[in-house]
Design a protein around this motif. Structure first.
Motif, short mmCIF file in Angstrom:
data_model
loop_
_atom_site.label_atom_id
_atom_site.label_comp_id
_atom_site.label_asym_id
_atom_site.label_seq_id
_atom_site.Cartn_x
_atom_site.Cartn_y
_atom_site.Cartn_z
N THR A 42 -7.44 1.79 4.14
CA THR A 42 -8.17 -0.10 4.63
C THR A 42 -7.77 0.33 5.84
N GLU A 57 -16.07 -2.68 4.77
CA GLU A 57 -14.74 -3.81 5.03
C GLU A 57 -15.34 -4.00 7.15
N ILE A 73 -15.88 -6.73 -7.81
CA ILE A 73 -17.01 -6.37 -7.19
C ILE A 73 -17.11 -6.67 -5.77
N GLU A 99 -4.24 6.51 -5.98
CA GLU A 99 -4.40 5.27 -7.57
C GLU A 99 -3.41 6.06 -8.46
N SER A 116 -16.91 -2.31 -2.66
CA SER A 116 -16.79 -0.46 -2.84
C SER A 116 -18.07 -0.06 -3.67
N PHE A 124 1.03 -1.20 0.03
CA PHE A 124 -0.31 0.13 -0.18
C PHE A 124 0.94 1.50 -0.06
N1 5CA Z 1 -9.54 -4.82 3.74
C1 5CA Z 1 -9.22 -5.63 2.40
C2 5CA Z 1 -10.49 -5.98 2.40
S1 5CA Z 1 -12.03 -4.89 3.07
C3 5CA Z 1 -9.58 -4.59 1.02
O1 5CA Z 1 -9.11 -3.65 1.29
N2 5CA Z 1 -9.36 -5.85 -0.27
S2 5CA Z 1 -9.22 -4.31 -1.69
O2 5CA Z 1 -7.68 -3.89 -1.40
O3 5CA Z 1 -9.46 -5.52 -2.32
O4 5CA Z 1 -10.63 -3.59 -1.24
C4 5CA Z 1 -11.91 -4.18 -1.48
C5 5CA Z 1 -13.09 -4.29 -2.82
O5 5CA Z 1 -12.73 -2.13 -2.94
C6 5CA Z 1 -11.96 -4.51 -4.02
O6 5CA Z 1 -12.69 -5.80 -4.32
C7 5CA Z 1 -12.61 -3.12 -5.32
O7 5CA Z 1 -14.29 -3.90 -5.62
C8 5CA Z 1 -12.73 -2.53 -4.08
N3 5CA Z 1 -12.11 -0.98 -4.45
C9 5CA Z 1 -10.33 -1.09 -4.03
N4 5CA Z 1 -10.35 0.24 -4.53
C10 5CA Z 1 -10.97 0.77 -5.26
C11 5CA Z 1 -10.82 1.70 -5.95
N5 5CA Z 1 -9.55 2.88 -6.03
N6 5CA Z 1 -12.33 2.96 -6.40
C12 5CA Z 1 -13.26 1.50 -5.95
N7 5CA Z 1 -13.45 0.74 -5.86
C13 5CA Z 1 -12.17 0.06 -4.67
#
Ligand code: 5CA
Ligand code: ZN
Length: 484
Positions: free
Chosen positions: A112, A163, A228, A145, A264, A88
């Motif tokens: 997160t 989350e 998703i 991003e 999200s 991260f």
């Molecule tokens: N802590 C873990 C589980 S909550 C976590 O952060 N997982 S993650 O990084 O995979 O993010 C969870 C979901 O958020 C992803 O599967 C994706 O669907 C969504 N997500 C991740 N980054 C973004 C972003 N920049 N904009 C919109 N949605 C996002």
């Protein structure tokens, strides 16, 4: 009888433009906010978002407790878990000043919340009686991003990050939780009529700090997949880093075993993109802010406060009493302008009421999903609306599933790279691929795709075994696609 209005927006050939136009015209998101990757919810879009999250919350509330943790994370905590921060580091926004004073301890905006929540888990969890612990929150998170940002899809401020974080006595219980989370997310996306494949992400591309990650992907109209939802088995790695221990029945101290999983507002993007058409949004009745719009067809001789308006108002009250989200559009606009507006906003059902209808003691239903029309006796409106909304929900789901599965292509094994590459431009391709990063990267480069992961759920051919298309070693079915 179908009276399909003429095409307004091209969706199939120019999805990007369609998406931008619909977000604007249907008043979902205002993209004019002057910070990159940060947007404003219009009230209508926010209502849609809330209806979707009401479903998510009610599913979560059965076994999780909702909490709220701070947005700011002290640098030391964020930096503790080595794998996690490696993943991260480049995405973190920092707060380094209070006014003009440099902060002693820089504060991160959560990307997160593992590192915000787990130090607190350490003090909350004492004994085996405190386990399993299951919490969730719906918050904004921030990620710097660097890939092309996109409304609802790739945000720098994710406004609706759901989350969940759980702690368990042992690994078996944590793995059980992963299965429950998969089942819960399946229910959620089924209610939104969003089709998906489920994969186990490759080891070389899992969530930083996780033992393994499971992902849900849907297919966007331009043939690209969008992740998703994700579910991660964290095992003991964070528990060791944050010293989260419990006293077991025999008096011994043990580390907890953890999971986390998130969704999200990409789920809102999916509803918009998967179901929408050339006339704008097509919303599943379950989540439509307005399920039924009543449009009076008033001729100038009758004007306002005439018989038509009276009948419409009574109908509106009746629908509202029956728990249906109805709207009576008695604005001054011409009926045509009203049709355009509510079609764009995806209202599943329109009821037209004109003087001639009233003389015949009836009204006319027009479905948003297929523009079919139907005459309904005024006395049957409530029951017919309920039945029709149900049919629309099912119709939308069926259409989405058909499109989705028509675009999953299973390789036999003797295809040329070029052929597979062409298939992958339209959808998801199921190939045999071993677990090595080298083979994965070879496929990604040659096919111009992303490896989604080992097929766990999808087109029905998940369980096959074959030879890796690169190195010929033993391999499982893996989905690949061009991904958002
Ligand atoms: N802590 C873990 C589980 S909550 C976590 O952060 N997982 S993650 O990084 O995979 O993010 C969870 C979901 O958020 C992803 O599967 C994706 O669907 C969504 N997500 C991740 N980054 C973004 C972003 N920049 N904009 C919109 N949605 C996002
Ligand atoms: Zn291989």
């Amino acid at each position: 009888m179908n009276t399909q209005p003429k095409t307004l927006l091209q969706k199939e050939n120019n999805f990007s433009e369609w998406y931008g136009e619909v977000l604007k015209r249907a008043e979902i998101l205002d993209v004019r906010y002057p910070v990159k990757g940060v947007y404003v919810w219009y009230p209508y879009g926010y209502k849609l978002r809330n209806l979707i999250y009401t479903i998510l919350r009610s599913l979560m509330d059965k076994e999780h407790k909702e909490t709220l943790f701070p947005l700011l994370i002290p640098k030391e905590e964020l930096m503790k878990e080595r794998e996690h921060i490696k993943g991260f580091e480049e995405e973190v926004f920092w707060v380094t000043k209070g006014g003009s004073t440099e902060l002693d301890i820089p504060l991160a905006l959560r990307p997160t919340s593992e590192t915000a929540i787990y130090p607190v888990f350490k003090v909350w969890i004492r004994s085996h009686r405190d386990l399993p612990l299951r919490i969730y929150q719906v918050v904004n998170t921030f990620r710097y991003e660097t890939k092309h940002t996109r409304p609802l899809i790739r945000l720098r401020e994710i406004t609706s990050f759901k989350e969940a974080h759980t702690a368990h006595a042992d690994r078996a219980d944590a793995e059980e939780q992963v299965k429950k989370a998969v089942a819960l997310y399946k229910k959620f996306f089924d209610e939104l009529a969003i089709p998906y494949v489920i994969t186990r992400r490759p080891d070389w591309d899992k969530f930083p700090g996780a033992e393994y990650s499971i992902a849900f992907d849907t297919l966007m109209p331009d043939g690209k997949t969008m992740q998703i939802a994700t579910i991660h088995l964290l095992g003991e790695s964070f528990a060791r880093t944050f010293d989260i221990k419990y006293e077991d029945k025999d008096g011994s101290l043990k580390h907890v075993n953890q999971t986390c999983y998130g969704i999200s507002e990409r789920c809102v993007a999916a509803v918009i993109s998967v179901h929408g058409d050339e006339h704008g949004l097509v919303l599943p009745p379950e989540v439509a802010p307005i399920q039924v719009v009543i449009v009076p067809i008033v001729y100038s001789s009758e004007g306002k406060n005439g018989e038509v308006e009276k009948v419409c108002l009574a109908m509106y009250e009746e629908l509202k009493k029956a728990g249906i989200r109805a709207f009576f559009d008695n604005s001054e606009d011409r009926p045509g302008a009203k049709y355009y507006r509510w079609e764009m906003k995806g209202v599943p059902l329109r009821i037209e009421v004109g003087p001639r209808d009233i003389r015949n003691n009836r009204c006319e239903f027009v479905r948003r999903d297929d523009f079919s029309r139907m005459q309904v006796p005024l006395g049957d409106v409530v029951s017919e609306v309920k039945g029709t909304l149900n049919e629309i929900q099912n119709g939308i789901a069926k259409r989405a599933r058909e499109t989705f599965f028509a675009n999953i292509y299973k390789t036999g094994g003797d295809e040329e790279m070029e052929e597979l590459s062409t298939k992958a431009a339209h959808g998801i391709v199921s190939i045999f691929l071993c677990e090595s990063e080298r083979c994965g990267q070879e496929v990604e480069e040659h096919l111009g795709v992303n490896v989604l992961g080992e097929a766990l759920y999808g087109d029905g051919n998940e369980n096959g075994e074959g030879k890796c298309m690169i190195c010929s070693r033993k391999a499982k079915r893996v989905y690949v696609a061009r991904a958002y």
